[in-house]
Design an enzyme around this catalytic site. Structure first.
Site, PDB file in Angstrom:
ATOM      1  N   SER A 124       0.834  -1.203   0.000  1.00  0.00           N
ATOM      2  CA  SER A 124       0.000   0.000   0.000  1.00  0.00           C
ATOM      3  C   SER A 124       0.867   1.250   0.000  1.00  0.00           C
ATOM      4  O   SER A 124       1.972   1.252   0.562  1.00  0.00           O
ATOM      5  CB  SER A 124      -0.850  -0.017   1.277  1.00  0.00           C
ATOM      6  OG  SER A 124      -1.446   1.240   1.491  1.00  0.00           O
ATOM      7  N   TYR A 149      -2.007  -1.200  10.922  1.00  0.00           N
ATOM      8  CA  TYR A 149      -2.283  -1.738   9.577  1.00  0.00           C
ATOM      9  C   TYR A 149      -1.128  -1.391   8.629  1.00  0.00           C
ATOM     10  O   TYR A 149      -0.598  -2.247   7.921  1.00  0.00           O
ATOM     11  CB  TYR A 149      -3.604  -1.170   9.046  1.00  0.00           C
ATOM     12  CG  TYR A 149      -3.712  -1.216   7.545  1.00  0.00           C
ATOM     13  CD1 TYR A 149      -4.015  -2.399   6.886  1.00  0.00           C
ATOM     14  CD2 TYR A 149      -3.461  -0.071   6.770  1.00  0.00           C
ATOM     15  CE1 TYR A 149      -4.077  -2.441   5.505  1.00  0.00           C
ATOM     16  CE2 TYR A 149      -3.531  -0.115   5.396  1.00  0.00           C
ATOM     17  CZ  TYR A 149      -3.825  -1.299   4.756  1.00  0.00           C
ATOM     18  OH  TYR A 149      -3.870  -1.334   3.388  1.00  0.00           O
ATOM     19  N   LYS A 153       1.930  -3.782   6.569  1.00  0.00           N
ATOM     20  CA  LYS A 153       2.333  -3.736   5.155  1.00  0.00           C
ATOM     21  C   LYS A 153       3.842  -3.506   5.051  1.00  0.00           C
ATOM     22  O   LYS A 153       4.543  -4.152   4.269  1.00  0.00           O
ATOM     23  CB  LYS A 153       1.581  -2.630   4.407  1.00  0.00           C
ATOM     24  CG  LYS A 153       0.081  -2.852   4.292  1.00  0.00           C
ATOM     25  CD  LYS A 153      -0.245  -4.039   3.412  1.00  0.00           C
ATOM     26  CE  LYS A 153      -1.737  -4.271   3.259  1.00  0.00           C
ATOM     27  NZ  LYS A 153      -2.055  -5.570   2.648  1.00  0.00           N
ATOM     28  N   PRO A 293      -8.030  12.293  12.010  1.00  0.00           N
ATOM     29  CA  PRO A 293      -6.652  12.181  12.489  1.00  0.00           C
ATOM     30  C   PRO A 293      -5.836  11.215  11.634  1.00  0.00           C
ATOM     31  O   PRO A 293      -6.337  10.152  11.249  1.00  0.00           O
ATOM     32  CB  PRO A 293      -6.803  11.616  13.913  1.00  0.00           C
ATOM     33  CG  PRO A 293      -8.203  11.910  14.317  1.00  0.00           C
ATOM     34  CD  PRO A 293      -9.020  11.955  13.057  1.00  0.00           C
TER      35      PRO A 293
HETATM   36  C1  UD1 Z   1      -6.896   4.735   3.726  1.00  0.00           C
HETATM   37  C2  UD1 Z   1      -5.794   4.408   4.674  1.00  0.00           C
HETATM   38  C3  UD1 Z   1      -4.748   3.640   3.934  1.00  0.00           C
HETATM   39  C4  UD1 Z   1      -5.343   2.423   3.278  1.00  0.00           C
HETATM   40  C5  UD1 Z   1      -6.485   2.818   2.379  1.00  0.00           C
HETATM   41  C6  UD1 Z   1      -7.187   1.596   1.875  1.00  0.00           C
HETATM   42  C7  UD1 Z   1      -5.710   6.188   6.388  1.00  0.00           C
HETATM   43  C8  UD1 Z   1      -4.914   7.302   6.966  1.00  0.00           C
HETATM   44  N1  UD1 Z   1      -5.212   5.587   5.293  1.00  0.00           N
HETATM   45  O1  UD1 Z   1      -6.386   5.629   2.746  1.00  0.00           O
HETATM   46  O2  UD1 Z   1      -3.754   3.237   4.840  1.00  0.00           O
HETATM   47  O3  UD1 Z   1      -4.368   1.731   2.527  1.00  0.00           O
HETATM   48  O4  UD1 Z   1      -7.424   3.589   3.108  1.00  0.00           O
HETATM   49  O5  UD1 Z   1      -8.049   1.946   0.827  1.00  0.00           O
HETATM   50  O6  UD1 Z   1      -6.757   5.841   6.877  1.00  0.00           O
HETATM   51  N2  UD1 Z   1     -12.792  10.985   3.296  1.00  0.00           N
HETATM   52  C9  UD1 Z   1     -13.839  11.813   3.622  1.00  0.00           C
HETATM   53  N3  UD1 Z   1     -14.985  11.258   4.145  1.00  0.00           N
HETATM   54  C10 UD1 Z   1     -15.114   9.909   4.352  1.00  0.00           C
HETATM   55  C11 UD1 Z   1     -14.029   9.060   4.012  1.00  0.00           C
HETATM   56  C12 UD1 Z   1     -12.875   9.638   3.495  1.00  0.00           C
HETATM   57  O7  UD1 Z   1     -13.770  13.034   3.448  1.00  0.00           O
HETATM   58  O8  UD1 Z   1     -16.154   9.470   4.851  1.00  0.00           O
HETATM   59  C13 UD1 Z   1     -11.577  11.576   2.688  1.00  0.00           C
HETATM   60  C14 UD1 Z   1     -10.306  11.350   3.486  1.00  0.00           C
HETATM   61  O9  UD1 Z   1     -10.119  12.360   4.425  1.00  0.00           O
HETATM   62  C15 UD1 Z   1      -9.254  11.339   2.369  1.00  0.00           C
HETATM   63  C16 UD1 Z   1     -10.000  10.741   1.175  1.00  0.00           C
HETATM   64  O10 UD1 Z   1     -11.384  10.931   1.465  1.00  0.00           O
HETATM   65  O11 UD1 Z   1      -8.880  12.639   2.028  1.00  0.00           O
HETATM   66  C17 UD1 Z   1      -9.728   9.270   0.961  1.00  0.00           C
HETATM   67  O12 UD1 Z   1      -9.954   8.558   2.172  1.00  0.00           O
HETATM   68  P1  UD1 Z   1      -9.979   6.964   2.228  1.00  0.00           P
HETATM   69  O13 UD1 Z   1     -10.838   6.437   1.142  1.00  0.00           O
HETATM   70  O14 UD1 Z   1     -10.302   6.553   3.629  1.00  0.00           O
HETATM   71  O15 UD1 Z   1      -8.490   6.538   1.849  1.00  0.00           O
HETATM   72  P2  UD1 Z   1      -7.086   7.011   2.481  1.00  0.00           P
HETATM   73  O16 UD1 Z   1      -7.254   7.708   3.758  1.00  0.00           O
HETATM   74  O17 UD1 Z   1      -6.327   7.682   1.416  1.00  0.00           O
END
Ligand code: UD1
Length: 336
Positions: A124, A149, A153, A293
């Site tokens: 990842s 997690y 990895k 966070p």
């Molecule tokens: C997350 C994990 C990463 C993992 C990946 C798997 C973290 C810090 N990282 O990545 O380790 O490999 O998922 O797919 O958790 N967002 C919103 N609202 C939501 C959900 C997400 O605004 O309800 C935003 C987040 O702040 C971010 C973006 O959408 O900016 C993508 O989030 P997400 O899909 O959870 O992926 P990552 O955080 O990039």
């Protein structure tokens, strides 16, 4: 040649099983269905017309895995099985380390015993440290993960490359995924998270289908063009093709190679919401919420090494990602 896939009843593994079958490989799958459904594999068989022998076993169970290796006689292994929820890993770190490391160690031991060399691992972009600068290249600094997690990895990358250093027969390919989204264009298989989704795209589709009231946008004050977080979303079918390219590479080389699998394009949360609305015609109500966070402002790949060495690049657009995610979610509103 038969490729043994662990965890391929899950999201990325099931799409890869289809890509492998289409490329002419035989596929066998081991999964314990702890976070997946055998129905996904049944649908992969239906979509490809291929038989995919499915073993219900825990990859950490050495006796069961020895037996599976003896029956399947794989020419290569792809390891998708693993716990993957970031928040849960913070709450239950030992469970994450035990599961993700134990399964991998057992698998690598079975490969050594059976003298199977090629090993493709689902790593990842989370292994890149917060100090790395975007776009991330494979040489960017790794480590400094913010959750267990991510550390699993990171550790598995070390374990697998150490194994390849010690065993000249091994060929390890570490694939660092960016943000996989989308679904098979048939709408028959897709991402099926249990409970409330943690990741953005499944959250958007569940809001769109009416299972959740609105999307919380985690922060609009990042140093990005519209203030919301920027990520490199990659269509899961492109990602699956990347595994076929990685397999071909692993069958011809020894040692360890690392590849980013991303598009190289950053897309913000609000851009994705608007692209989804445009691709599907369905409104996605959202509210701006506090930052989550551990989130970074901007994460995207330099995918040029995969193109140069594997001859692979992502081809599908953000519109495809949204339309295909929606086709899957709207035709399977409760998942499998
Ligand atoms: C997350 C994990 C990463 C993992 C990946 C798997 C973290 C810090 N990282 O990545 O380790 O490999 O998922 O797919 O958790 N967002 C919103 N609202 C939501 C959900 C997400 O605004 O309800 C935003 C987040 O702040 C971010 C973006 O959408 O900016 C993508 O989030 P997400 O899909 O959870 O992926 P990552 O955080 O990039």
């Amino acid at each position: 040649m038969t490729i043994l896939l662990t965890g391929a009843a899950g999201y990325i593994g099931s799409h890869t099983a289809i890509a492998l079958a289409e490329a002419g490989y035989d596929v066998a799958i081991v999964d314990d269905f702890s976070n997946s459904s055998p129905e996904a594999v049944r649908r992969c068989e239906e979509l490809t017309g291929a038989k995919m022998p499915l073993f219900n076993a825990d990859v950490a169970d050495k006796a069961a895995m020895r037996d599976i290796f003896a029956q399947v006689k794989p020419g290569a292994v792809m390891h998708f099985a693993g716990f993957k929820a970031v928040g849960e890993s913070v709450a239950k770190p030992l469970m994450y380390y035990r599961n993700n490391l134990d399964t991998t160690l057992t698998l690598l031991e079975c490969m050594a015993e059976a003298q199977v060399g090629p090993f493709i691992f689902s790593s990842s972009a989370t292994v890149y440290g917060a100090k790395a600068k975007v776009p991330y290249t494979e040489e960017s600094e790794i480590g400094g993960c913010t959750n267990p997690y991510g550390w699993t990895k990171f550790m598995i990358e070390q374990i697998a490359s150490g194994a390849a250093k010690a065993d000249p027969n091994m060929s390890v390919v570490l694939l660092r995924y960016f943000n996989p989204v989308g679904a098979h264009e048939s709408g028959r298989i897709g991402e099926n998270p249990t409970g409330i989704p943690n990741n953005l795209m499944p959250y958007i589709t569940q809001v769109a289908v009416g299972r959740l009231p609105h999307l919380n946008v985690f922060g609009d004050d990042y140093d990005t063009p519209d203030g919301t977080g920027v990520r490199d979303y990659i269509h899961v079918v492109d990602l699956a093709r990347g595994h076929v390219a990685a397999l071909r590479y692993a069958l011809e080389h020894k040692g360890t190679e690392v590849f980013n699998l991303g598009t190289g394009h950053g897309v913000s949360v609000l851009e994705l919401v608007h692209a989804f609305e445009q691709a599907t015609g369905v409104k996605v109500p959202y509210k701006i919420a506090p930052r989550r966070p551990g989130d970074l402002a901007s994460v995207y790949a330099d995918p040029s090494k995969a193109q140069r060495v594997l001859g692979w690049k992502a081809e599908k657009t953000v519109q495809d990602m949204c339309a295909d995610s929606w086709r899957w979610q709207s035709s399977n509103p409760q998942g499998y």
